[in-house]
Design a protein around this motif. Structure first.
Motif, PDB file in Angstrom:
ATOM      1  N   ALA A  45       0.825  -1.212   0.000  1.00 42.13           N
ATOM      2  CA  ALA A  45       0.000   0.000   0.000  1.00 42.13           C
ATOM      3  C   ALA A  45       0.858   1.261   0.000  1.00 42.13           C
ATOM      4  CB  ALA A  45      -0.934  -0.006   1.211  1.00 42.13           C
ATOM      5  N   ALA A  46       2.040   1.194   0.608  1.00 42.58           N
ATOM      6  CA  ALA A  46       2.968   2.328   0.612  1.00 42.58           C
ATOM      7  C   ALA A  46       3.928   2.288  -0.568  1.00 42.58           C
ATOM      8  CB  ALA A  46       3.769   2.332   1.918  1.00 42.58           C
ATOM      9  N   HIS A  47       3.781   1.280  -1.431  1.00 38.56           N
ATOM     10  CA  HIS A  47       4.645   1.091  -2.598  1.00 38.56           C
ATOM     11  C   HIS A  47       6.116   0.971  -2.196  1.00 38.56           C
ATOM     12  CE1 HIS A  47       1.239   3.745  -4.262  1.00 38.56           C
ATOM     13  NE2 HIS A  47       0.918   2.484  -4.495  1.00 38.56           N
ATOM     14  N   LEU A  48       6.364   0.263  -1.083  1.00 34.19           N
ATOM     15  CA  LEU A  48       7.723   0.056  -0.598  1.00 34.19           C
ATOM     16  C   LEU A  48       8.104  -1.414  -0.763  1.00 34.19           C
ATOM     17  CD1 LEU A  48       7.716   2.236   2.651  1.00 34.19           C
ATOM     18  CD2 LEU A  48       8.905   2.717   0.510  1.00 34.19           C
ATOM     19  N   PRO A  49       9.227  -1.697  -1.399  1.00 35.33           N
ATOM     20  CA  PRO A  49       9.651  -3.081  -1.622  1.00 35.33           C
ATOM     21  C   PRO A  49       9.971  -3.809  -0.314  1.00 35.33           C
ATOM     22  CG  PRO A  49      10.823  -1.566  -3.066  1.00 35.33           C
ATOM     23  CD  PRO A  49      10.122  -0.732  -2.046  1.00 35.33           C
ATOM     24  N   VAL A  50       9.784  -5.130  -0.340  1.00 34.07           N
ATOM     25  CA  VAL A  50       9.986  -5.964   0.842  1.00 34.07           C
ATOM     26  C   VAL A  50      11.021  -7.053   0.550  1.00 34.07           C
ATOM     27  CG1 VAL A  50       8.887  -7.628   2.420  1.00 34.07           C
ATOM     28  CG2 VAL A  50       7.653  -5.565   1.716  1.00 34.07           C
ATOM     29  N   ILE A  51      11.890  -7.281   1.537  1.00 30.68           N
ATOM     30  CA  ILE A  51      12.832  -8.400   1.497  1.00 30.68           C
ATOM     31  C   ILE A  51      12.332  -9.469   2.463  1.00 30.68           C
ATOM     32  CG2 ILE A  51      15.216  -9.165   1.878  1.00 30.68           C
ATOM     33  CD1 ILE A  51      16.031  -6.183   1.508  1.00 30.68           C
ATOM     34  N   TRP A  52      12.178 -10.680   1.974  1.00 32.91           N
ATOM     35  CA  TRP A  52      11.731 -11.830   2.774  1.00 32.91           C
ATOM     36  C   TRP A  52      12.993 -12.549   3.257  1.00 32.91           C
ATOM     37  CZ3 TRP A  52       6.548 -13.808   3.141  1.00 32.91           C
ATOM     38  CH2 TRP A  52       6.412 -15.107   3.644  1.00 32.91           C
ATOM     39  N   ALA A  53      13.218 -12.578   4.566  1.00 28.89           N
ATOM     40  CA  ALA A  53      14.504 -13.051   5.073  1.00 28.89           C
ATOM     41  C   ALA A  53      14.360 -14.118   6.150  1.00 28.89           C
ATOM     42  CB  ALA A  53      15.300 -11.869   5.632  1.00 28.89           C
ATOM     43  N   THR A  54      15.420 -14.875   6.329  1.00 28.08           N
ATOM     44  CA  THR A  54      15.634 -15.856   7.401  1.00 28.08           C
ATOM     45  C   THR A  54      15.041 -17.228   7.086  1.00 28.08           C
ATOM     46  OG1 THR A  54      15.448 -14.009   8.979  1.00 28.08           O
ATOM     47  CG2 THR A  54      15.665 -16.224   9.889  1.00 28.08           C
ATOM     48  N   GLN A  55      15.911 -18.215   7.085  1.00 24.13           N
ATOM     49  CA  GLN A  55      15.575 -19.636   6.981  1.00 24.13           C
ATOM     50  C   GLN A  55      14.833 -20.017   5.699  1.00 24.13           C
ATOM     51  OE1 GLN A  55      13.670 -20.528  10.825  1.00 24.13           O
ATOM     52  NE2 GLN A  55      15.586 -21.496  11.462  1.00 24.13           N
ATOM     53  N   VAL A  56      15.099 -19.320   4.610  1.00 22.33           N
ATOM     54  CA  VAL A  56      14.539 -19.727   3.321  1.00 22.33           C
ATOM     55  C   VAL A  56      15.304 -20.971   2.848  1.00 22.33           C
ATOM     56  CG1 VAL A  56      14.138 -19.072   0.930  1.00 22.33           C
ATOM     57  CG2 VAL A  56      13.854 -17.370   2.755  1.00 22.33           C
ATOM     58  N   LEU A  57      14.568 -22.076   2.666  1.00 19.02           N
ATOM     59  CA  LEU A  57      15.170 -23.352   2.262  1.00 19.02           C
ATOM     60  C   LEU A  57      16.370 -23.716   3.150  1.00 19.02           C
ATOM     61  CD1 LEU A  57      14.956 -22.926  -1.621  1.00 19.02           C
ATOM     62  CD2 LEU A  57      13.492 -24.357  -0.185  1.00 19.02           C
ATOM     63  N   GLU A  58      16.190 -23.544   4.446  1.00 17.45           N
ATOM     64  CA  GLU A  58      17.269 -23.727   5.411  1.00 17.45           C
ATOM     65  C   GLU A  58      17.855 -25.147   5.394  1.00 17.45           C
ATOM     66  OE1 GLU A  58      19.274 -21.859   8.982  1.00 17.45           O
ATOM     67  OE2 GLU A  58      18.389 -21.194   7.095  1.00 17.45           O
ATOM     68  N   SER A  59      16.987 -26.171   5.355  1.00 16.28           N
ATOM     69  CA  SER A  59      17.478 -27.558   5.363  1.00 16.28           C
ATOM     70  C   SER A  59      18.256 -27.879   4.088  1.00 16.28           C
ATOM     71  CB  SER A  59      16.308 -28.539   5.522  1.00 16.28           C
ATOM     72  OG  SER A  59      15.675 -28.355   6.761  1.00 16.28           O
ATOM     73  N   LEU A  60      17.755 -27.377   2.966  1.00 15.72           N
ATOM     74  CA  LEU A  60      18.477 -27.554   1.704  1.00 15.72           C
ATOM     75  C   LEU A  60      19.846 -26.881   1.790  1.00 15.72           C
ATOM     76  CD1 LEU A  60      18.652 -28.362  -1.296  1.00 15.72           C
ATOM     77  CD2 LEU A  60      17.431 -26.247  -1.851  1.00 15.72           C
ATOM     78  N   HIS A  61      19.878 -25.707   2.380  1.00 18.72           N
ATOM     79  CA  HIS A  61      21.113 -24.939   2.462  1.00 18.72           C
ATOM     80  C   HIS A  61      22.144 -25.616   3.370  1.00 18.72           C
ATOM     81  CE1 HIS A  61      22.571 -20.484   2.148  1.00 18.72           C
ATOM     82  NE2 HIS A  61      23.357 -21.332   1.533  1.00 18.72           N
ATOM     83  N   LYS A  62      21.666 -26.232   4.447  1.00 21.84           N
ATOM     84  CA  LYS A  62      22.588 -26.837   5.410  1.00 21.84           C
ATOM     85  C   LYS A  62      22.908 -28.289   5.112  1.00 21.84           C
ATOM     86  CE  LYS A  62      21.636 -23.924   9.448  1.00 21.84           C
ATOM     87  NZ  LYS A  62      21.103 -23.890  10.840  1.00 21.84           N
ATOM     88  N   PHE A  63      21.895 -29.027   4.627  1.00 20.88           N
ATOM     89  CA  PHE A  63      22.057 -30.475   4.496  1.00 20.88           C
ATOM     90  C   PHE A  63      21.875 -31.011   3.066  1.00 20.88           C
ATOM     91  CE2 PHE A  63      20.036 -29.530   8.680  1.00 20.88           C
ATOM     92  CZ  PHE A  63      21.168 -29.692   9.456  1.00 20.88           C
ATOM     93  N   GLY A  64      21.490 -30.122   2.131  1.00 17.10           N
ATOM     94  CA  GLY A  64      21.372 -30.544   0.744  1.00 17.10           C
ATOM     95  C   GLY A  64      20.013 -31.089   0.344  1.00 17.10           C
ATOM     96  N   LEU A  65      19.026 -31.061   1.269  1.00 14.22           N
ATOM     97  CA  LEU A  65      17.687 -31.570   0.948  1.00 14.22           C
ATOM     98  C   LEU A  65      16.635 -30.694   1.616  1.00 14.22           C
ATOM     99  CD1 LEU A  65      16.059 -33.878  -0.412  1.00 14.22           C
ATOM    100  CD2 LEU A  65      16.098 -35.058   1.800  1.00 14.22           C
ATOM    101  N   ALA A  66      15.690 -30.195   0.816  1.00 12.42           N
ATOM    102  CA  ALA A  66      14.641 -29.325   1.350  1.00 12.42           C
ATOM    103  C   ALA A  66      13.512 -30.129   1.966  1.00 12.42           C
ATOM    104  CB  ALA A  66      14.087 -28.437   0.240  1.00 12.42           C
ATOM    105  N   THR A  67      12.876 -29.590   2.999  1.00  7.49           N
ATOM    106  CA  THR A  67      11.675 -30.211   3.550  1.00  7.49           C
ATOM    107  C   THR A  67      10.471 -29.745   2.742  1.00  7.49           C
ATOM    108  OG1 THR A  67      11.209 -28.397   5.094  1.00  7.49           O
ATOM    109  CG2 THR A  67      12.701 -30.136   5.868  1.00  7.49           C
TER     110      THR A  67
END
Length: 487
Positions: free
Chosen positions: A404-426
């Motif tokens: 509504a304010a026309h301000l961009p958003v960054i979605w952060a933290t633990q995106v595909l965390e298991s894939l990133h750490k262990f190679g397989l996404a939940t």
């Protein structure tokens, strides 16, 4: 026109009047802004006016009559109401139609996203931000591969490493951009106050001490205030102890340990341990502490942050403001940045505390004083602060309000965390990553499988982008439907 339509038009007219009344009452927050930002601020205030009311019955009636139910109209809310009323026969003079239409609202958001994050490499998919590890400072080929796999923003966290390491990271980024002919923005996070556990007595030498549910542990700012045996911790920052009240919740180690303030004494507080959600019942040094019920007397901008600002202004395109809680915090940062350079990096406000959520409208109106600014949903601390059960609801509300304010958003933290750490996404991570596509940018944390995450994420987001824009579904042909019709 039927009586039913008369009633709908009347209700929409009431909404219009309420929006204009609130807009007049809040005129100090928008009348001195530049034209482009002023239009966004006005749309924002009108949207907040609408969302302060329960219009579910009206939405049902609109939907039944084949009219817009006002859903997915965040970026142009008054114009959408006017469009509906025009369909019902109301005539507006051309100069009374709100300038903020669907296309202009979309264009503002798109333009500001490009200002912050650069030009998109793939149409319809969010920008991708990668958190840099120290190893990246000496691995040019790795950085080049990340660029080729879609990284458009490199994140450097000033809470870690040193200026020398940051300089080496930036050097590799610049060199990789030159050799690949790909662009990459540099985002630097201010560290913010380090509210972390420090053992003062029992377990101090080992860096950890055992606890159990029901224990009374003590918190003091310094060793000199320890006056009895037991578990004593410091929050790592001054001004916290005197901010606490009896009954306030205190979370340790990403919410794993839940306590409540039970005793208030001079220079110390007693915390009753209510829950330990881990098999290893330890409090360790250096773990984060959250105070969701307390208004902490701790500055958002620390002395260390101020010492980092000259380097950030020289090298970064974006600056992440950690622990921001009020419009005054943003004013303070702006004051220091102006002293260094009139053309400082674009601001990203990190929403990671309950206070920031409560003050989000004021924060966004302050952000609109900038040519371009954005918001990061820092879901790690935010989940602890507001409660894990509320995170899904709140992150969606932040997306709506920022649109509504026309301000961009960054979605952060633990995106595909298991894939990133262990190679397989939940399975749940895949759903979460798809949901992240409603933001303008997605941030990836550190991990050994960064390249694999980028490939996986781009594939998910490319598929998602053919189905929906932001939170509005679009109807591309479905293979399921095609197969049935042609069978």
């Amino acid at each position: 026109m039927s009586h039913h339509f008369d009633y709908i038009d009347e209700q929409l007219q009431f909404l219009e009047k309420d929006m204009e009344q609130i807009l007049d009452l809040k005129s100090n927050s928008w009348q001195f802004l530049e034209t482009d930002q002023r239009e966004s601020a006005q749309n924002f205030i009108r949207y907040l006016t609408l969302r302060s009311k329960d219009i579910r019955n009206l939405q049902d009636m609109l939907h039944e009559e084949g009219l817009s139910s006002l859903a997915s109209s965040e970026s142009h809310i008054l114009r959408q109401i006017q469009n509906i009323r025009q369909r019902l026969g109301h005539v507006y003079p051309v100069n009374k139609l709100d300038v903020c239409s669907q296309s202009s609202g979309r264009d503002k958001l798109f333009r500001r996203s490009n200002q912050l994050f650069g030009k998109k490499t793939e149409k319809g998919a969010p920008h991708l931000m990668v958190t840099f590890d120290m190893d990246f400072a000496s691995d040019l080929e790795k950085v080049k591969r990340l660029l080729q796999k879609g990284m458009g923003i490199a994140r450097i966290n000033c809470a870690h490493d040193t200026a020398e390491v940051w300089q080496n990271m930036i050097k590799q980024i610049k060199k990789a951009c030159k050799e690949t002919t790909l662009d990459c923005k540099i985002y630097m996070d201010l560290a913010g106050p380090k509210i972390r556990t420090k053992l003062l007595d029992k377990g101090r030498e080992k860096g950890k001490t055992k606890i159990q549910e029901g224990n009374l542990i003590w918190m003091a700012e310094e060793k000199k205030h320890v006056d009895k045996k037991g578990v004593w911790i410091s929050p790592g920052e001054k001004g916290i102890i005197n901010s606490l009240l009896k009954g306030d919740r205190v979370y340790i180690d990403d919410g794993m340990i839940r306590c409540v303030v039970e005793n208030l004494e001079r220079n110390k507080v007693g915390l009753r341990v209510q829950r330990v959600s881990t098999k290893k019942n330890f409090i360790k040094d250096g773990k984060g502490i959250n105070f969701p019920d307390s208004s902490l007397n701790v500055p958002s901008l620390t002395d260390y942050d101020k010492s980092c600002l000259p380097f950030i202004c020289k090298h970064a395109d974006l600056i992440g403001y950690s622990f921001v809680r009020s419009a005054k915090d943003v004013e303070e940062l702006r004051k220091y940045l102006f002293q260094i350079s009139p053309t400082y990096p674009h601001l990203i406000l990190k929403i990671e505390t309950r206070e920031a959520v409560d003050k989000l409208p004021e924060l966004l109106l302050e952000a609109l004083k900038e040519p371009a600014a954005g918001v990061m949903i820092a879901r790690g601390d935010l989940a602890v602060e507001i409660g894990f059960e509320r995170l899904s609801e709140i992150q969606e509300e932040i997306l709506w309000i920022c649109e509504a304010a026309h301000l961009p958003v960054i979605w952060a933290t633990q995106v595909l965390e298991s894939l990133h750490k262990f190679g397989l996404a939940t399975r749940s991570e895949i759903t979460d990553a798809t949901h992240a596509g409603m933001a303008e940018c997605i941030m990836i944390n550190k991990g050994p499988y960064t390249e694999k995450v980028l490939d996986f994420l781009r594939d998910i987001l490319k598929r998602r982008s053919t189905h929906r824009i932001k939170k509005r579904f679009v109807f591309r042909p479905l293979k399921i439907a095609e197969r049935f019709i042609n069978s």
